[in-house]
Structures are given as structure tokens and as C-alpha cells.
Design a protein around this motif. Sequence first.
Motif, mmCIF file in Angstrom:
data_model
loop_
_atom_site.group_PDB
_atom_site.id
_atom_site.type_symbol
_atom_site.label_atom_id
_atom_site.label_comp_id
_atom_site.label_asym_id
_atom_site.label_seq_id
_atom_site.Cartn_x
_atom_site.Cartn_y
_atom_site.Cartn_z
ATOM 1 N N TRP A 154 0.823 -1.220 0.000
ATOM 2 C CA TRP A 154 0.000 0.000 0.000
ATOM 3 C C TRP A 154 0.851 1.261 0.000
ATOM 4 C CZ3 TRP A 154 0.245 3.799 3.631
ATOM 5 C CH2 TRP A 154 0.815 3.498 4.864
ATOM 6 N N LYS A 155 2.038 1.212 0.575
ATOM 7 C CA LYS A 155 2.898 2.390 0.642
ATOM 8 C C LYS A 155 3.349 2.822 -0.754
ATOM 9 C CE LYS A 155 4.534 1.318 5.259
ATOM 10 N NZ LYS A 155 5.653 0.861 6.073
ATOM 11 N N TYR A 195 0.229 4.361 -2.427
ATOM 12 C CA TYR A 195 -0.015 5.681 -1.826
ATOM 13 C C TYR A 195 1.000 6.712 -2.325
ATOM 14 C CZ TYR A 195 -0.446 9.248 1.811
ATOM 15 O OH TYR A 195 -0.608 10.449 2.480
ATOM 16 N N SER A 196 2.272 6.349 -2.358
ATOM 17 C CA SER A 196 3.300 7.308 -2.793
ATOM 18 C C SER A 196 3.097 7.706 -4.249
ATOM 19 C CB SER A 196 4.704 6.754 -2.564
ATOM 20 O OG SER A 196 4.953 5.651 -3.398
ATOM 21 N N SER A 204 -6.657 -0.437 1.573
ATOM 22 C CA SER A 204 -5.882 0.449 2.445
ATOM 23 C C SER A 204 -6.566 1.817 2.592
ATOM 24 C CB SER A 204 -4.479 0.656 1.867
ATOM 25 O OG SER A 204 -3.830 1.709 2.547
ATOM 26 N N ARG A 205 -6.804 2.200 3.841
ATOM 27 C CA ARG A 205 -7.389 3.507 4.103
ATOM 28 C C ARG A 205 -6.492 4.630 3.580
ATOM 29 N NH1 ARG A 205 -6.296 7.288 7.412
ATOM 30 N NH2 ARG A 205 -4.930 6.005 8.667
ATOM 31 N N LYS A 206 -5.170 4.455 3.697
ATOM 32 C CA LYS A 206 -4.246 5.499 3.222
ATOM 33 C C LYS A 206 -4.318 5.658 1.706
ATOM 34 C CE LYS A 206 -1.666 7.721 5.243
ATOM 35 N NZ LYS A 206 -1.857 9.079 5.763
ATOM 36 N N GLU A 232 -7.442 7.538 1.065
ATOM 37 C CA GLU A 232 -7.176 8.931 1.426
ATOM 38 C C GLU A 232 -6.367 9.615 0.323
ATOM 39 O OE1 GLU A 232 -4.338 11.189 4.593
ATOM 40 O OE2 GLU A 232 -5.480 9.484 5.361
ATOM 41 N N GLY A 233 -5.384 8.904 -0.199
ATOM 42 C CA GLY A 233 -4.551 9.451 -1.273
ATOM 43 C C GLY A 233 -5.344 9.764 -2.525
ATOM 44 N N TRP A 263 -7.464 12.792 -2.043
ATOM 45 C CA TRP A 263 -6.636 14.002 -2.128
ATOM 46 C C TRP A 263 -6.303 14.330 -3.580
ATOM 47 C CZ3 TRP A 263 -1.359 14.564 -3.573
ATOM 48 C CH2 TRP A 263 -0.849 15.842 -3.365
ATOM 49 N N ARG A 320 -10.415 12.048 7.170
ATOM 50 C CA ARG A 320 -9.531 12.703 6.190
ATOM 51 C C ARG A 320 -10.007 12.448 4.763
ATOM 52 N NH1 ARG A 320 -3.549 13.368 8.308
ATOM 53 N NH2 ARG A 320 -3.407 14.140 6.186
#
Length: 146
Positions: free
Chosen positions: A29-30, A33-34, A70-72, A75-76, A79, A114
Motif C-alpha cells: 500500500w505504501k 499511496y506514494s 488500504s485507508r491510506k 485517502e490518497g 486528495w 480525512r
Amino acid sequence: MNAISLICGDAILQQTINFVGQSLANPNWKVRYSSLIALGAVTEGPNRLTFINTITPGLQMLLNLFEDSSRKVREGIAWVFSKISEVHCEIFKNQQFFDQFIGIVLIRIQDAPRISNHICKTIENMSSYFSSRENPMVDNVFTSRL
């Protein structure tokens, strides 16, 4: 990356899109997200038409990220759409995409705070953009869904 995008304009867009396309399939997920952070960071630099023509083919893939585990990542992507709506709100003129987007965000607005915040910012930007133009589709979509 935003500053680089403002300086380089169109030159950085295709490289970023390629990075995003490769990264979104990654199980980590990172990494997903990135890549979204990179995409959101380059919304201001490129020419409007170039940005829209480059990102339009991948909009469905981006919308699907609202369902990511993934919540992140969710969120990404929220955004990213808030950044797109700040500069390139005309992307929402496509009726089919607009309908899909609204359907998804009206469900996801109940997600983590968020995520909801970014969705609300996108809706605010869309409202400002469309209220300054004649566009009955917006009135119809929002009133029929509320």
C-alpha cells in the motif's frame, strides 16, 4: 515535486503517469499511496489540455482506488481528486465520469474523516466551477441523489 512540476510543466507529467501506472498494481500500500502523492503533486504544472488528455484514459483505474483495502490509499486518491478539482475541474464535464464519480464519493464520504474532508473539498471545487457556468447536469445529479 509540485515545485518541479511548476518549472517543468508538461515534461514531468508523462514520467509521473508511467510511475503511477506501474505502482498502482503493487501489493504494498505504501507504494500505491506514494504514487498517488506524486500524481497529486503534478496537477498544477502541466498545460490544462495536456493534463486532461493524459489523465482521462486512466480515470476509471483511479476511481477504482476508492475501493482499495488500504485507508491510506483511499485517502490518497481522495486528495488527488481534490487537487485535480482545484486546477482541472473541467475533467468532470464528461457526463459518464461525473455520474460514476458522484456515485462513488457519495458513498465514500462516510469513510474516515480525512477521506471525507478531501471529498468535501472536491465537491466544493466542483460546485464553484459549475456554478460559474450554466450546467444543469450538476443540479440534477445532486438533487436526485440527496
